[in-house]
Design an enzyme around this catalytic site. Structure first.
Site, PDB file in Angstrom:
ATOM      1  N   GLU B  65       6.735   0.013  -3.142  1.00 16.67           N
ATOM      2  CA  GLU B  65       7.017   0.963  -4.215  1.00 16.67           C
ATOM      3  C   GLU B  65       8.424   1.542  -4.135  1.00 16.67           C
ATOM      4  O   GLU B  65       9.069   1.782  -5.162  1.00 16.67           O
ATOM      5  CB  GLU B  65       5.978   2.084  -4.220  1.00 16.67           C
ATOM      6  CG  GLU B  65       4.558   1.624  -4.560  1.00 16.67           C
ATOM      7  CD  GLU B  65       3.834   0.969  -3.385  1.00 16.67           C
ATOM      8  OE1 GLU B  65       4.370   0.983  -2.254  1.00 16.67           O
ATOM      9  OE2 GLU B  65       2.726   0.439  -3.588  1.00 16.67           O
ATOM     10  N   HIS B 116      -4.191   6.253 -12.497  1.00 20.93           N
ATOM     11  CA  HIS B 116      -5.206   6.642 -11.512  1.00 20.93           C
ATOM     12  C   HIS B 116      -4.900   8.002 -10.891  1.00 20.93           C
ATOM     13  O   HIS B 116      -5.054   8.214  -9.693  1.00 20.93           O
ATOM     14  CB  HIS B 116      -5.352   5.563 -10.428  1.00 20.93           C
ATOM     15  CG  HIS B 116      -5.833   4.242 -10.966  1.00 20.93           C
ATOM     16  ND1 HIS B 116      -5.080   3.485 -11.829  1.00 20.93           N
ATOM     17  CD2 HIS B 116      -6.999   3.572 -10.788  1.00 20.93           C
ATOM     18  CE1 HIS B 116      -5.753   2.399 -12.156  1.00 20.93           C
ATOM     19  NE2 HIS B 116      -6.917   2.422 -11.552  1.00 20.93           N
ATOM     20  N   GLN B 128      -6.277   7.199  -2.488  1.00 25.10           N
ATOM     21  CA  GLN B 128      -5.800   6.644  -3.753  1.00 25.10           C
ATOM     22  C   GLN B 128      -5.641   7.712  -4.841  1.00 25.10           C
ATOM     23  O   GLN B 128      -5.281   7.408  -5.966  1.00 25.10           O
ATOM     24  CB  GLN B 128      -6.786   5.588  -4.295  1.00 25.10           C
ATOM     25  CG  GLN B 128      -7.461   4.747  -3.241  1.00 25.10           C
ATOM     26  CD  GLN B 128      -6.529   3.746  -2.610  1.00 25.10           C
ATOM     27  OE1 GLN B 128      -5.960   2.904  -3.293  1.00 25.10           O
ATOM     28  NE2 GLN B 128      -6.346   3.841  -1.305  1.00 25.10           N
ATOM     29  N   ARG B 174      -7.676   6.905 -14.797  1.00 23.65           N
ATOM     30  CA  ARG B 174      -8.452   5.674 -14.687  1.00 23.65           C
ATOM     31  C   ARG B 174      -9.653   5.662 -15.626  1.00 23.65           C
ATOM     32  O   ARG B 174      -9.944   4.659 -16.262  1.00 23.65           O
ATOM     33  CB  ARG B 174      -8.953   5.499 -13.256  1.00 23.65           C
ATOM     34  CG  ARG B 174      -9.937   4.344 -13.099  1.00 23.65           C
ATOM     35  CD  ARG B 174     -10.378   4.149 -11.662  1.00 23.65           C
ATOM     36  NE  ARG B 174     -11.357   3.075 -11.577  1.00 23.65           N
ATOM     37  CZ  ARG B 174     -12.677   3.273 -11.509  1.00 23.65           C
ATOM     38  NH1 ARG B 174     -13.170   4.503 -11.504  1.00 23.65           N
ATOM     39  NH2 ARG B 174     -13.501   2.247 -11.440  1.00 23.65           N
TER      40      ARG B 174
END
Lengths: 273, 322
Positions: B65, B116, B128, B174
């Site tokens: 990333e 998300h 996450q 999400r």
């Protein structure tokens, strides 16, 4: 600006640049002389011989780009920009002072001709790769040159970028490592060894050359070789001497990030004739 | 849209991440300069739709990333309009230094879309979940920070982001989000939308909590409480005028968000309230904790992010207001 392919002419420019680097850092009373002096011949060859650029048209879309990822060597880049005519030469001695365009590390807000604001190590090769991809999409012949420090490549992002460049076949970029063997806290081998450097770049899929970074004809040959390499990016591991040209600065970790005193400036200028 | 006093009927819609992917692909057809960078999550972020149609303008960055953010910065410097996307927690947290030094500091024209976000990703758990992204992104000078509530506002704000010259962050979720807006709703960056008129209290919400705020206002209306509902889709720059007006006219504000209260929308609203017209405030958000694995609905319930919690906060605010 006058460009030249003549090695003696480039050496003469390099000598002038070295004097300016020592003077401006001495005047600023802080800064990084060692890694500026080690990179002089490489930048001189790029700015006065190899790169296609126009100080009268700094935003020319098809210009070649140079990113100094080891941003602490800003003085060597500022001297190049001033010598080329992008920025005023008579303000070089305002380095690091309030209101100066010559910020401690390269800052595009003050000098639009800079391709990137750098100083946080490890980010420049990624930015350069983005520029290289944009040039390819635009059908532009622009090439991108990124100079990295040998200590800098301890940053993990450099190797993310190395993987990315080879995978995307970015043959319009050249990464040049100023391998002067010294970082802030001491010798690279004593902080975090990076040897064998050329093997690392080869393993990551880069066309890799190893040269003496103070040998101007060798720098010219390597950059020409890089331009001829198709389908993969080129890495040039340039062996250099930290503090090159000033006897008491050469290979001396103290001068990674310490300005010379007024007496040391005078002694250095005596040697840089 | 004219504020309504009638009950809202909230129908299920697309997840905002899917609305992002679809709009991005449409933008790709209209503008050759739109390019996309992805970090091995294109099927989840829906940038796979763009990749399928425009493979030459889609750059797979692998699971890296930090590099991806700076690649995007270079593409922007080269005249492209890069949409860089991943799960919000990875893009923002792993790429934060790169967002700071290669995007915000030089002010490049990069669009970061973090999907998300919040805890409503559910079963995958806290590693996450992005519960600090709004705070982090608002700390970067020059960034516009967007947090759409439904597919309609997401589609409009993706287009607004592409049209804006400068760095933009868009927060996406999400789970499927209720549709709040009519198709022809107009959105302006920096201008909040007053969804329901009210005089006793104002509920300021963003993202998934906008629907919960509407449900809360409906329930409160039955009790005779007139609650104004304001959707803050632009977290930065904040609509100071709408907030000051709410403080002045209703003298009580509840802020609801799927984010840590620390550094979230609530504290930003409180700053404006303090500077303009101090009034009673209550906060609905995640309180100094990480969530856990469960279904999205179970998590929103357990961590206090449903209409019940908004209603409770309104009651606290009204009790303090006196």
């Amino acid at each position: 600006m006058t460009s030249t392919h003549n090695a003696a002419g480039l050496a003469a420019i390099s000598m002038r640049i070295r004097r300016e680097i020592v003077e401006m850092i001495g005047e600023a009373k802080s800064g990084h002389p060692g890694g500026s002096l080690s990179a002089v011949e490489i930048l001189t060859t790029l700015f006065f011989d190899v790169m296609r650029h126009d100080p009268n048209n700094p935003a020319w879309p098809e210009r070649d780009r140079f990113i100094l990822s080891k941003g602490h060597a800003a003085p060597v880049l500022y001297c190049m920009l001033a010598q080329c005519g992008y920025t005023p030469k008579d303000q070089l001695n305002t380095l690091r002072k309030l209101g100066s365009i010559y910020q401690g590390h390269p800052d595009r807000r003050f000098i639009p001709a800079l391709e990137a604001s750098t100083g946080s190590l490890g980010v420049g090769l990624s930015v350069g790769l983005g520029m290289a991809l944009a040039a390819r999409l635009n059908g532009s012949p622009a090439r991108v040159y990124v100079m990295l420090g040998d200590g800098e490549i301890q940053e993990g992002q450099v190797w993310e970028a190395a993987m990315f460049g080879a995978y995307h076949k970015a043959d319009n970029i050249v990464a040049i490592v100023d391998y002067n063997k010294i970082q802030l806290d001491g010798f690279v081998k004593d902080i975090m060894e990076v040897h064998p450097l050329a093997d690392k770049w080869r393993a990551f899929g880069w066309h890799t050359l190893e040269i003496d970074g103070h040998d101007i004809p060798a720098v010219q040959r390597a950059l020409a070789d890089a331009a001829a390499a198709k389908g993969r990016p080129t890495a040039i591991v340039a062996h250099t001497i930290k503090g090159k040209g000033v006897s008491f600065m050469e290979n001396n970790p103290k001068f990674h990030g310490t300005a010379p005193s007024p007496a040391e400036v005078q002694a250095a200028l005596q040697e840089l004739q | 849209m004219t504020p309504s006093k009638t009950r809202f009927e909230l129908k299920s819609g697309l997840a905002t991440r899917e609305a992002f992917g679809r709009t991005l692909t449409a933008l790709g057809r209209e503008n050759q300069d739109v390019v996309v960078c992805d970090a091995d999550l294109s099927k989840s972020t829906f940038t796979s739709l763009f990749a399928k149609e425009f493979p030459e303008r889609f750059f797979s960055c692998g699971i890296a990333e930090a590099n991806m953010i700076s690649i995007g910065a270079g593409l922007a410097a080269g005249g492209k309009i890069p949409f860089v996307s991943s799960f919000s927690c990875f893009a923002v947290n792993k790429g934060f230094e790169q967002l700071r030094v290669t995007v915000a500091y030089p002010g490049v024209n990069l669009k970061l879309v973090g999907t998300h976000s919040g805890i409503s990703i559910g079963e995958d758990g806290p590693s996450q979940m992005s519960i600090e992204d709004l705070g982090l992104m608002c700390s970067l000078p020059g960034f516009v920070v967007l947090s759409p509530a439904d597919e309609v506002s997401m589609a409009a704000l993706v287009r607004a982001a592409a049209a804006h010259v400068g760095p933009v962050f868009i927060r996406a979720g999400r789970m499927k989000a209720p549709v709040i807006y009519p198709r022809d709703q107009v959105f302006t960056v920096g201008h909040a939308v007053e969804l329901i008129e009210g005089t006793d209290v104002t509920i300021i919400a963003t993202g998934l909590l906008v629907a919960e705020a509407i449900r809360a206002a409906d329930a409160l209306e039955a009790e005779g409480v007139s609650a104004r509902v304001v959707d803050i889709h632009t977290i930065k720059p904040l609509d100071r005028e709408a907030i000051a007006r709410a403080a002045q006219e209703t003298a009580a504000i509840v802020v609801a968000e799927e984010h840590l209260i620390d550094g979230g929308l609530g504290v930003r609203v409180a700053q404006v309230v303090a500077e303009t017209c101090p009034c009673v405030m209550e906060f609905v958000g995640i309180r100094n904790t990480y969530a856990e694995s469960a279904s999205p609905e179970q998590l929103l319930d357990k961590y206090g992010l449903v209409s019940r919690d908004v209603i409770a906060a309104v009651r606290r605010a009204l009790a303090r207001k006196g």
